[in-house]
Design a protein around this motif. Structure first.
Motif: not given
Length: 90
Positions: A58-64
């Motif tokens: 979820l963190r990687q997706g939000i950063e993207y």
């Protein structure tokens, strides 16, 4: 659950949505037996397109999504000066 500022929704295992606003980014949680994480894509009335090719946290997706939001004003811009022609990559 979701981020209104970034325009995304999170659908956890076992949850459903009656309606998703077209153009919304959606995280779908994967089963732990299949590696966990989330699929990220963009939902429209007649199709769902994966935004990233592989599952992400979820963190990687939000950063993207945050990085997309930061370059969004540059996307789709058109500069028509013949003496100063250039192409922008997304």
């Amino acid at each position: 659950m979701g981020g209104k500022d970034l325009g995304f929704d999170v659908v956890l295992r076992g949850q459903t949505r009656n309606h998703i606003i077209p153009g919304t980014y959606v995280f779908f949680q994967r089963l732990k037996e299949h590696g966990g994480g989330f699929w990220l894509g963009q939902a429209y009335d007649d199709w769902f397109g994966f935004t990233l090719e592989a599952p992400v946290s979820l963190r990687q997706g939000i950063e993207y999504l945050m990085s997309l939001r930061s370059i969004e004003p540059q996307l789709g811009g058109f500069h028509d000066d013949v003496d100063d022609f250039f192409l922008r990559s997304p």
